[in-house]
Every structure is written in C-alpha cells, then in structure tokens.
Design a protein around this motif. Structure first.
Motif, PDB file in Angstrom:
ATOM      1  N   LEU A   1      23.826  -1.899 -28.925  1.00 33.43           N
ATOM      2  CA  LEU A   1      22.481  -1.945 -28.339  1.00 33.43           C
ATOM      3  C   LEU A   1      22.100  -3.379 -27.999  1.00 33.43           C
ATOM      4  O   LEU A   1      21.469  -3.634 -26.959  1.00 33.43           O
ATOM      5  N   ALA A   2      22.490  -4.333 -28.861  1.00 34.52           N
ATOM      6  CA  ALA A   2      22.217  -5.739 -28.586  1.00 34.52           C
ATOM      7  C   ALA A   2      22.903  -6.179 -27.298  1.00 34.52           C
ATOM      8  O   ALA A   2      22.327  -6.905 -26.476  1.00 34.52           O
ATOM      9  N   THR A   3      24.133  -5.720 -27.101  1.00 34.88           N
ATOM     10  CA  THR A   3      24.880  -6.056 -25.885  1.00 34.88           C
ATOM     11  C   THR A   3      24.212  -5.449 -24.654  1.00 34.88           C
ATOM     12  O   THR A   3      24.111  -6.101 -23.599  1.00 34.88           O
ATOM     13  N   ILE A   4      23.754  -4.217 -24.778  1.00 35.44           N
ATOM     14  CA  ILE A   4      23.082  -3.549 -23.658  1.00 35.44           C
ATOM     15  C   ILE A   4      21.800  -4.295 -23.282  1.00 35.44           C
ATOM     16  O   ILE A   4      21.519  -4.534 -22.102  1.00 35.44           O
ATOM     17  N   LEU A   5      21.007  -4.676 -24.287  1.00 37.53           N
ATOM     18  CA  LEU A   5      19.755  -5.390 -24.016  1.00 37.53           C
ATOM     19  C   LEU A   5      20.030  -6.751 -23.372  1.00 37.53           C
ATOM     20  O   LEU A   5      19.356  -7.143 -22.408  1.00 37.53           O
ATOM     21  N   GLY A   6      21.017  -7.479 -23.899  1.00 36.50           N
ATOM     22  CA  GLY A   6      21.356  -8.778 -23.324  1.00 36.50           C
ATOM     23  C   GLY A   6      21.865  -8.656 -21.900  1.00 36.50           C
ATOM     24  O   GLY A   6      21.523  -9.466 -21.029  1.00 36.50           O
ATOM     25  N   SER A   7      22.679  -7.629 -21.650  1.00 36.44           N
ATOM     26  CA  SER A   7      23.195  -7.393 -20.299  1.00 36.44           C
ATOM     27  C   SER A   7      22.074  -7.011 -19.342  1.00 36.44           C
ATOM     28  O   SER A   7      22.080  -7.394 -18.159  1.00 36.44           O
ATOM     29  N   THR A   8      21.101  -6.253 -19.847  1.00 37.95           N
ATOM     30  CA  THR A   8      19.950  -5.877 -19.015  1.00 37.95           C
ATOM     31  C   THR A   8      19.128  -7.103 -18.643  1.00 37.95           C
ATOM     32  O   THR A   8      18.632  -7.218 -17.511  1.00 37.95           O
ATOM     33  N   ALA A   9      18.987  -8.049 -19.582  1.00 39.94           N
ATOM     34  CA  ALA A   9      18.290  -9.310 -19.273  1.00 39.94           C
ATOM     35  C   ALA A   9      19.034 -10.074 -18.193  1.00 39.94           C
ATOM     36  O   ALA A   9      18.415 -10.631 -17.276  1.00 39.94           O
ATOM     37  N   MET A  10      20.362 -10.105 -18.282  1.00 43.35           N
ATOM     38  CA  MET A  10      21.184 -10.789 -17.279  1.00 43.35           C
ATOM     39  C   MET A  10      20.998 -10.137 -15.905  1.00 43.35           C
ATOM     40  O   MET A  10      20.831 -10.821 -14.892  1.00 43.35           O
TER      41      MET A  10
ATOM     42  N   GLY B   1      15.629 -13.665 -20.708  1.00 44.81           N
ATOM     43  CA  GLY B   1      16.668 -14.386 -21.428  1.00 44.81           C
ATOM     44  C   GLY B   1      16.760 -15.859 -21.088  1.00 44.81           C
ATOM     45  O   GLY B   1      17.542 -16.586 -21.709  1.00 44.81           O
ATOM     46  N   ALA B   2      15.973 -16.331 -20.111  1.00 42.23           N
ATOM     47  CA  ALA B   2      16.065 -17.738 -19.708  1.00 42.23           C
ATOM     48  C   ALA B   2      15.716 -18.668 -20.870  1.00 42.23           C
ATOM     49  O   ALA B   2      16.394 -19.679 -21.106  1.00 42.23           O
ATOM     50  N   MET B   3      14.662 -18.331 -21.604  1.00 43.74           N
ATOM     51  CA  MET B   3      14.263 -19.186 -22.718  1.00 43.74           C
ATOM     52  C   MET B   3      15.218 -19.068 -23.900  1.00 43.74           C
ATOM     53  O   MET B   3      15.343 -19.994 -24.698  1.00 43.74           O
ATOM     54  N   MET B   4      15.911 -17.946 -24.033  1.00 45.61           N
ATOM     55  CA  MET B   4      16.973 -17.853 -25.042  1.00 45.61           C
ATOM     56  C   MET B   4      18.112 -18.806 -24.705  1.00 45.61           C
ATOM     57  O   MET B   4      18.682 -19.457 -25.586  1.00 45.61           O
ATOM     58  N   VAL B   5      18.464 -18.875 -23.414  1.00 47.42           N
ATOM     59  CA  VAL B   5      19.533 -19.780 -22.987  1.00 47.42           C
ATOM     60  C   VAL B   5      19.149 -21.215 -23.299  1.00 47.42           C
ATOM     61  O   VAL B   5      19.929 -21.974 -23.889  1.00 47.42           O
ATOM     62  N   TYR B   6      17.929 -21.617 -22.933  1.00 45.38           N
ATOM     63  CA  TYR B   6      17.507 -22.983 -23.209  1.00 45.38           C
ATOM     64  C   TYR B   6      17.351 -23.217 -24.709  1.00 45.38           C
ATOM     65  O   TYR B   6      17.591 -24.316 -25.197  1.00 45.38           O
TER      66      TYR B   6
END
Length: 431
Positions: A72-81, A214-219
């Motif tokens: 589920l974490a992968t799905i959510l992260g991929s959806t943010a991408m 996810g932009a602020m997660m990247v930074y």
C-alpha cells in the motif's frame, strides 16, 4: 530556498490574487492566512519529516514507515509520482504561454510583429512549441541534480522573483486607480465571509505549498539530520505566503488601473470576469496602455511569472525523477530525460486536444488527487507511524522540541484535525 521555490508558483502569483479578487478581497486574505497557519504549516512539517526519515524518494520513505503494508505504501508513493507528472503536463502548457507573452514585446520591438502575434495567439502549434521550450528548461535544471541544479537555480531565481515584484509594485502604485485595488485588498468586508470562502481559502493554502504530491517529501529527504524541521517548514511557509501577499499587492491594484484605462474587469453584478485567463487578457491590455514603459513592465512581469513557474516545475519533475532514479538505479540525467520526454508527450497530447483534456487533467490532479493524497500522509504520520519513532526523528534537529508546546499539539493535530479539514476541501465541490 529550493523547497520555497517548489511552493512558490503560478498558484501564488496568479491563483491567489484571482481567488482574492473573486472572494471579496481582504476578507479572503485574512482567512487564507489563518488557513496557512492552521492547516498548511502542520502538513508541511509532516511531509518534510516523512521525507527526512526515509532519506529517499516518497515510495521508499513511505515503505520505511509502513513496514507492515509495504504494498500500500508503494501504491500511495507511485500515485504521488503520477499526480506530480499529471500536474506538470498541464502546468508546462500554461508556463509556455508565459514565455510567449514575455518574448512577444521584444520581438515586436525589433519588427517581428507577425511572430509576436503568433506567440500570443491561441493555437496548437504555438502551444506545443512553447511547452517544449519550458520543459527543456525544467529538464536542464533537474538533470544537474540537487546541489548543482535545484539548489543553485532556486537560490538564484527566488531573490530575482522578489526584486521584480517590488519594482512592479512600486510602478503600479504610481498609476491612477491603484488606490481602489489597495483598499479592496487590505480593508475587509466581512459580508463576503461564508462557508465556501473558508473552504476555498483552505484549498488555496493547501495547494500553494505543493502538498500532497510528494515534492516536500523529496526535499525533506535532502535535509540533514541536524536541521530543525519545524523552523525550516516555517521559513518555507513564510516565503510562500509572502510571495502570495505581494502578488496580491501587485495584481489587485493593477486590475483597477486597467479598469481605469477602459479594460472591463467586472461584469454588471460586480463579479470578476475571465478569472482563469485574466493574466493573459487584462494585464497585456494594461501594459499596452502604458506605452513603451508598459512594454518593459510587461516583459518584466511575464519573466517573473516564468521564474515562478520554473521553480515549481523543477519540484514536480524531481518527484518522479527521484523515484525512478532510486528505485531502478538509473542515472539521474537519463531519468530526467526519459520522464521529461514522457511528460512532454502527454503535454503535447493535451495541447492538441485542449478543449477536451486540459480541464479534465487539471481537475483530476489538483482537485481530487492532491487532497486525497494529503489526507493519506496525515493518516500515515498520525495513525501508522509510532509516536516514539516520530519524536526521535524530529528531535534530531531540535532536541528541546519534546518539551515544547508544538510537540504537545502537532502530532494530535495532524492525526485528527488535518484529515478532516482536507476532506472538507475534497468534499465541498460535491455539496
């Protein structure tokens, strides 16, 4: 500065002034400032904290927290991408228009009137060409990486942005009619306050800080462990809010200057007309009415808009690039070229089918996917991540935070209040 550059974009420079003008002026401004403090800032701290803890892209950072449900974490992260890529696909088209309006007066000055007219006239060929130009600029910066690309260019562009704002504001204030716009912007009329205005202000605050994609997660993943996350988030929020405030200080007086010069701004019942494309209709008319000086001011204004768009587009491309680079071990420059090319292809398809696709892509990504993802991040931090692990992470840059009022309130606030508030933004269009 890079994170602030991500937050500052067309949403601040044009979206916020348009929302303010459409919602009664100063009353919206004050509610917006309240929502920045009550909703956007706590969520910004949350995303930066998740990113720094993971020290990786959003997919890997979420998997590190959500160990029991990595799928589920992968799905959510991929959806943010995917969401960041969708936003960039339509964002690049708008930013391309800005390039056209910035170049047109210069070309007209040297006698290339037909090309200048082509650059400012809606058309598929023009839209695609200018989108290609803007995406090439974005890919160029992202290929260079964090230190040599994003940080270097953001630290250069952000001060230029503020300087251009101040010059334009000083000039607009010398024009007849500017005082009326200033009164509308700074003197509240509380009769405009209603539930819709509050939710609109909440949504504007949320979207202006690039939250949810996810932009602020990247930074956050690029932050050192000695960085005080709450302080950094506060600085980003202040810069973002400052740009929005100064944009309003420029645009609202400029609207009334244009009105004074014969440009129709409001309809018979006092509603703002052409709010979505006002920047491409009203302000060029205003600049043209100022003669040669107006041409210079117009070029400066649209250059400013391109800068604001570029700092945000860099962040949006960085999200999928960081995911692809770290998940597949592909080199950064190749990842930037591949994803930049794919997003550009999507942009070209949207530009070629503008009437049917543009609004759909923009609405799906910003109105639906962004708030839902933001709500998911609040759930992950508040309900999935253990309170001790969260405290250990945020203490690294601020050992005294455990005894502070911020720590007593923030975790519970994100756990309970933020998901409900974000859900309100999502549900309101259906009510």
């Amino acid at each position: 500065m890079a994170a602030a550059g991500s937050a500052v974009g067309l949403g601040n420079v044009w979206g916020f002034p348009t929302q303010t003008a459409s919602n009664g002026g100063a009353a919206f401004l004050l509610i917006y400032l309240l929502m920045m403090a009550l909703l956007a800032f706590p969520m910004l701290v949350a995303e930066l904290t998740i990113g720094r803890y993971g020290q990786s892209n959003p997919i890997a950072s979420l998997r590190k927290i959500w160990v029991k449900n990595r799928l589920l974490a992968t799905i959510l992260g991929s959806t943010a991408m995917l969401t960041a890529s969708m936003i960039l696909s339509f964002y690049a088209i708008l930013a391309g228009w800005l390039i056209g309006f910035a170049l047109a007066p210069v070309l007209a000055l040297v006698g290339l009137d037909s090309i200048a007219n082509w650059l400012t006239t809606f058309g598929t060929g023009r839209n695609v060409l200018l989108t290609v130009c803007f995406m090439m600029m974005t890919v160029f910066v992202v290929r260079r990486g964090v230190s040599d690309g994003i940080e270097k260019w953001s630290s250069r562009l952000m001060p230029v942005l503020f300087v251009l704002f101040l010059i334009l504001i000083a000039y607009i204030f010398t024009q007849e009619g500017a005082t009326l716009g200033l009164e509308m912007y700074l003197i509240p009329d509380w009769s405009h306050v209603n539930g819709g205005l509050v939710v609109n202000a909440m949504g504007q605050a949320f979207f202006s800080l690039s939250l949810g994609v996810g932009a602020m997660m990247v930074y956050g993943s690029y932050l050192g462990k000695d960085v005080n996350i709450a302080k950094t988030a506060g600085q980003v929020a202040v810069i973002d809010t400052g740009v929005a405030f100064f944009a309003g200080l420029l645009i609202l007086p400029a609207m009334f200057v244009a009105k004074n010069n014969g440009v129709q701004i409001f309809n018979e019942v006092g509603e703002l007309i052409s709010s979505g494309n006002l920047v491409f209709v009203v302000l060029p008319s205003l600049f043209q009415s100022m003669g040669m000086v107006g041409e210079v001011v117009g070029v400066a204004f649209f250059v400013l808009m391109v800068i604001a768009a570029l700092t945000s587009s860099i962040a949006m491309l960085e999200v999928p690039v960081s995911c692809l680079q770290e998940e597949t071990q592909i080199q950064r420059d190749k990842a930037a070229l591949v994803l930049g090319g794919l997003i550009l292809l999507l942009s070209a398809v949207i530009a070629a089918n503008f009437e049917s696709l543009f609004d759909w892509v923009a609405t799906a990504s910003t109105l639906y996917m962004q708030p839902l993802l933001g709500m998911c991040w609040a759930v992950v931090l508040g309900w999935v991540w253990s309170r001790k692990a969260l405290l250990d992470e945020i203490k690294q840059g601020n050992p005294e935070i455990e005894t502070s009022l911020f720590w007593r309130i923030w975790p519970w606030y994100v756990k309970f209040v933020c998901p409900v508030a974000i859900l309100m933004v999502f549900v309101y269009p259906f009510v």
